[in-house]
Each structure stands twice: as structure tokens, then as C-alpha cells.
Scaffold this motif. Sequence first.
Motif, PDB file in Angstrom:
ATOM      1  N   TRP A   1      -5.645  -1.066  75.442  1.00 37.97           N
ATOM      2  CA  TRP A   1      -6.648  -2.107  75.624  1.00 37.97           C
ATOM      3  C   TRP A   1      -7.148  -2.685  74.299  1.00 37.97           C
ATOM      4  O   TRP A   1      -7.350  -3.903  74.187  1.00 37.97           O
ATOM      5  N   ALA A   2      -7.361  -1.837  73.307  1.00 32.08           N
ATOM      6  CA  ALA A   2      -7.897  -2.317  72.026  1.00 32.08           C
ATOM      7  C   ALA A   2      -6.789  -2.714  71.059  1.00 32.08           C
ATOM      8  O   ALA A   2      -6.798  -3.814  70.503  1.00 32.08           O
ATOM      9  N   ASP A   3      -5.815  -1.826  70.871  1.00 29.90           N
ATOM     10  CA  ASP A   3      -4.799  -2.071  69.846  1.00 29.90           C
ATOM     11  C   ASP A   3      -3.762  -3.104  70.284  1.00 29.90           C
ATOM     12  O   ASP A   3      -3.441  -4.030  69.530  1.00 29.90           O
ATOM     13  N   LEU A   4      -3.223  -2.960  71.503  1.00 28.02           N
ATOM     14  CA  LEU A   4      -2.155  -3.862  71.943  1.00 28.02           C
ATOM     15  C   LEU A   4      -2.693  -5.146  72.568  1.00 28.02           C
ATOM     16  O   LEU A   4      -2.181  -6.233  72.311  1.00 28.02           O
ATOM     17  N   PHE A   5      -3.724  -5.027  73.413  1.00 29.90           N
ATOM     18  CA  PHE A   5      -4.304  -6.219  74.027  1.00 29.90           C
ATOM     19  C   PHE A   5      -5.275  -6.928  73.089  1.00 29.90           C
ATOM     20  O   PHE A   5      -5.579  -8.103  73.279  1.00 29.90           O
ATOM     21  N   GLY A   6      -5.793  -6.200  72.098  1.00 29.85           N
ATOM     22  CA  GLY A   6      -6.686  -6.818  71.119  1.00 29.85           C
ATOM     23  C   GLY A   6      -8.112  -7.023  71.590  1.00 29.85           C
ATOM     24  O   GLY A   6      -8.843  -7.836  71.017  1.00 29.85           O
ATOM     25  N   LEU A   7      -8.552  -6.286  72.624  1.00 29.43           N
ATOM     26  CA  LEU A   7      -9.929  -6.431  73.093  1.00 29.43           C
ATOM     27  C   LEU A   7     -10.860  -5.640  72.179  1.00 29.43           C
ATOM     28  O   LEU A   7     -10.628  -4.457  71.931  1.00 29.43           O
ATOM     29  N   PRO A   8     -11.927  -6.256  71.678  1.00 28.67           N
ATOM     30  CA  PRO A   8     -12.846  -5.531  70.795  1.00 28.67           C
ATOM     31  C   PRO A   8     -13.643  -4.478  71.555  1.00 28.67           C
ATOM     32  O   PRO A   8     -14.149  -4.736  72.651  1.00 28.67           O
ATOM     33  N   LEU A   9     -13.733  -3.291  70.969  1.00 28.50           N
ATOM     34  CA  LEU A   9     -14.535  -2.221  71.548  1.00 28.50           C
ATOM     35  C   LEU A   9     -15.996  -2.485  71.223  1.00 28.50           C
ATOM     36  O   LEU A   9     -16.383  -2.570  70.057  1.00 28.50           O
ATOM     37  N   GLU A  10     -16.818  -2.634  72.259  1.00 27.20           N
ATOM     38  CA  GLU A  10     -18.226  -2.965  72.065  1.00 27.20           C
ATOM     39  C   GLU A  10     -19.080  -1.735  71.816  1.00 27.20           C
ATOM     40  O   GLU A  10     -19.927  -1.718  70.939  1.00 27.20           O
ATOM     41  N   ARG A  11     -18.867  -0.698  72.620  1.00 22.83           N
ATOM     42  CA  ARG A  11     -19.720   0.481  72.500  1.00 22.83           C
ATOM     43  C   ARG A  11     -19.123   1.622  73.312  1.00 22.83           C
ATOM     44  O   ARG A  11     -18.263   1.411  74.169  1.00 22.83           O
ATOM     45  N   SER A  12     -19.610   2.817  73.017  1.00 28.18           N
ATOM     46  CA  SER A  12     -19.267   4.000  73.795  1.00 28.18           C
ATOM     47  C   SER A  12     -20.521   4.847  73.906  1.00 28.18           C
ATOM     48  O   SER A  12     -21.275   4.975  72.937  1.00 28.18           O
ATOM     49  N   GLU A  13     -20.756   5.394  75.083  1.00 25.58           N
ATOM     50  CA  GLU A  13     -21.929   6.249  75.248  1.00 25.58           C
ATOM     51  C   GLU A  13     -21.719   7.213  76.400  1.00 25.58           C
ATOM     52  O   GLU A  13     -20.958   6.944  77.337  1.00 25.58           O
ATOM     53  N   ALA A  14     -22.399   8.356  76.304  1.00 25.61           N
ATOM     54  CA  ALA A  14     -22.383   9.326  77.390  1.00 25.61           C
ATOM     55  C   ALA A  14     -23.491   8.985  78.378  1.00 25.61           C
ATOM     56  O   ALA A  14     -24.600   8.630  77.982  1.00 25.61           O
ATOM     57  N   VAL A  15     -23.170   9.072  79.668  1.00 25.23           N
ATOM     58  CA  VAL A  15     -24.156   8.863  80.731  1.00 25.23           C
ATOM     59  C   VAL A  15     -24.298  10.200  81.454  1.00 25.23           C
ATOM     60  O   VAL A  15     -23.493  10.543  82.327  1.00 25.23           O
ATOM     61  N   ALA A  16     -25.318  10.956  81.050  1.00 24.70           N
ATOM     62  CA  ALA A  16     -25.466  12.326  81.542  1.00 24.70           C
ATOM     63  C   ALA A  16     -25.631  12.380  83.053  1.00 24.70           C
ATOM     64  O   ALA A  16     -25.115  13.289  83.712  1.00 24.70           O
ATOM     65  N   SER A  17     -26.337  11.397  83.622  1.00 24.28           N
ATOM     66  CA  SER A  17     -26.598  11.422  85.063  1.00 24.28           C
ATOM     67  C   SER A  17     -25.316  11.296  85.881  1.00 24.28           C
ATOM     68  O   SER A  17     -25.262  11.730  87.034  1.00 24.28           O
ATOM     69  N   GLU A  18     -24.267  10.704  85.291  1.00 24.95           N
ATOM     70  CA  GLU A  18     -22.998  10.527  86.000  1.00 24.95           C
ATOM     71  C   GLU A  18     -21.926  11.503  85.524  1.00 24.95           C
ATOM     72  O   GLU A  18     -20.841  11.563  86.108  1.00 24.95           O
ATOM     73  N   GLY A  19     -22.204  12.234  84.435  1.00 24.40           N
ATOM     74  CA  GLY A  19     -21.210  13.161  83.903  1.00 24.40           C
ATOM     75  C   GLY A  19     -20.005  12.471  83.310  1.00 24.40           C
ATOM     76  O   GLY A  19     -18.881  12.972  83.402  1.00 24.40           O
ATOM     77  N   VAL A  20     -20.229  11.297  82.663  1.00 25.48           N
ATOM     78  CA  VAL A  20     -19.114  10.523  82.123  1.00 25.48           C
ATOM     79  C   VAL A  20     -19.451  10.021  80.720  1.00 25.48           C
ATOM     80  O   VAL A  20     -20.615   9.962  80.323  1.00 25.48           O
ATOM     81  N   ARG A  21     -18.407   9.664  79.987  1.00 21.73           N
ATOM     82  CA  ARG A  21     -18.553   8.861  78.778  1.00 21.73           C
ATOM     83  C   ARG A  21     -17.875   7.527  79.048  1.00 21.73           C
ATOM     84  O   ARG A  21     -16.783   7.483  79.618  1.00 21.73           O
ATOM     85  N   THR A  22     -18.545   6.449  78.658  1.00 20.71           N
ATOM     86  CA  THR A  22     -18.021   5.110  78.897  1.00 20.71           C
ATOM     87  C   THR A  22     -17.565   4.484  77.588  1.00 20.71           C
ATOM     88  O   THR A  22     -18.144   4.732  76.532  1.00 20.71           O
ATOM     89  N   TRP A  23     -16.531   3.663  77.694  1.00 24.20           N
ATOM     90  CA  TRP A  23     -16.004   2.903  76.553  1.00 24.20           C
ATOM     91  C   TRP A  23     -15.874   1.458  77.027  1.00 24.20           C
ATOM     92  O   TRP A  23     -15.050   1.158  77.892  1.00 24.20           O
ATOM     93  N   PHE A  24     -16.690   0.559  76.469  1.00 18.64           N
ATOM     94  CA  PHE A  24     -16.719  -0.829  76.919  1.00 18.64           C
ATOM     95  C   PHE A  24     -15.938  -1.718  75.956  1.00 18.64           C
ATOM     96  O   PHE A  24     -16.180  -1.705  74.745  1.00 18.64           O
TER      97      PHE A  24
END
Length: 256
Positions: free
Chosen positions: A25-48
Motif C-alpha cells: 500500500w505505501a511502497d508500491l501503491f505510493g499511498l502516504p502513511l498518515e498515522r498509526s495508533e493502538a486502540v485498546a478498546s478494540e484490541g487492535v493497532r491501526t495504520w491509516f
Amino acid sequence: MKGRVLGIAHLGIAVGDPRQRLGLWADLFGLPLERSEAVASEGVRTWFLDAAGVDVELLEALDEQGPLARHLERRGEGLHHVCLATDDLEALLARLAAAGIEALPPGMRDGAGGCRVAFLHPRDTGGVLLELSQAPRTTPDDGETGTEDPFRPGTLVVAYLRDPRERVVGVIRSRSADGLALEGLDLEAWEDWVSQWARGERGPLAPSLQFFPASRIDKLLADQDTADLPSLQRRFEERTHRRLAEGLPGVREHDR
């Protein structure tokens, strides 16, 4: 009408190894990574990643017993949900409830990026897990100062780290109580990277995305001009005659 749907906010994709999928998504498609954060209530880490107005959200399971981990075990990687933005989540949920459509427990809760979110079961939406999301306020209430966060995503900083001691310069992708996602490179390599760009070369040095837990962060210094020395961003642009955003997409630019 309150509770209007404003459009698609993002597409949520469940992934096993986000760093491997970022290669697509970032390297080949060239989409800029905006942010990453852990969401404890959902038990996930997100990468936007920014896909021209509609984000792609990669979802990594942090809780082995959580719903995303169970989803990955049953169905594997793939599209997880579609998120719709709304201007009033409470009003929208009330209208849906009146039509017999209830949000999945626990109803409204805190989501990534300070949003208030809720989910609708696929049985009520034609087989699609829908997330409804209301963005946080962008203007302060009366009595609030409205002071802008000097270390918000997009800010170029020098991060002073401990255990081991390092200095990393880069653009903030996300910052939370868990730590800091920074796209950049070691401060000692910065000048070599700038020289590489000045020669018109794009390798071998290149910024990389790294996550530093809060326990490692000693201090952050925002990149800015001083009376004696121009900022790192300004020095990059003076030496290369290019915008720093070409090398670090999404960086907030100084006033010219």
C-alpha cells in the motif's frame, strides 16, 4: 437533518503482518502513511493510509482473544469493514434504532483518531460490517484555548531516545500514550540523505517507519528556524531545490 452520512471515511482491512502489507500500500501503491495508533478498546493497532480522501485502514490484532484475532482465524486477511462518516453519531444511531437497527454492543465508544464510533451487524446491512464514525471537534468550546498541538501528525521533529541512546529525525505519523510512530532516519544519516537528494539520487538511504514506545522517548524537539540556524527542512530545500514533502510525504511545511 442531524446524523447525516457524509461519505466513506475509510475501508478497514484485516492483516496478519501490517509491515508486509505496507510494502504494497505505501511502497508500491505510493499511498502516504498518515498515522498509526493502538486502540485498546478494540484490541487492535491501526495504520491509516491516505487514498485521495478515503483512507485505507490496515488492522493488526493486538489481543489474541479479541474480535479481530478471531476474524483473522476464521476468515483470514481481507476486507473487514466499511466506515461511514457522520456529523452526529448519536442522532444517527437513534434514527436507526427507531427503524429496528441496533448498534453492536457496547454501542458508542472511542475509536482511532479521537473519533466516536459504533458498528452495525452485517445481518442488518446486507452482509457488510459497517462502522459509523463522528470526527472529534475541530473548534474549541467557549472557555477553551484551542491551542494547537505542536507535535501533531505531520510535524518534523528530532526524537531523543534512551535504552539505547539514539537521535532520530522524521515526521510524526501518530502520537499517543503508547508511543510515537515516526517516519525518518537516524540524525547522523540526515546530512548524507540530504546530499543524496542534492545529487538527484534516491538511494540507498531512505526514511523508514518506526514505532518507539513511550518508555524510550526522552524528549521531542520540533524542527524550526532559530536566530542562528535555519531549520532542517529549510536546509534540505536550500541544498536540494526540492520540497521536503517529496522525500517525506505529508510533512507540514514551514511558512515561506
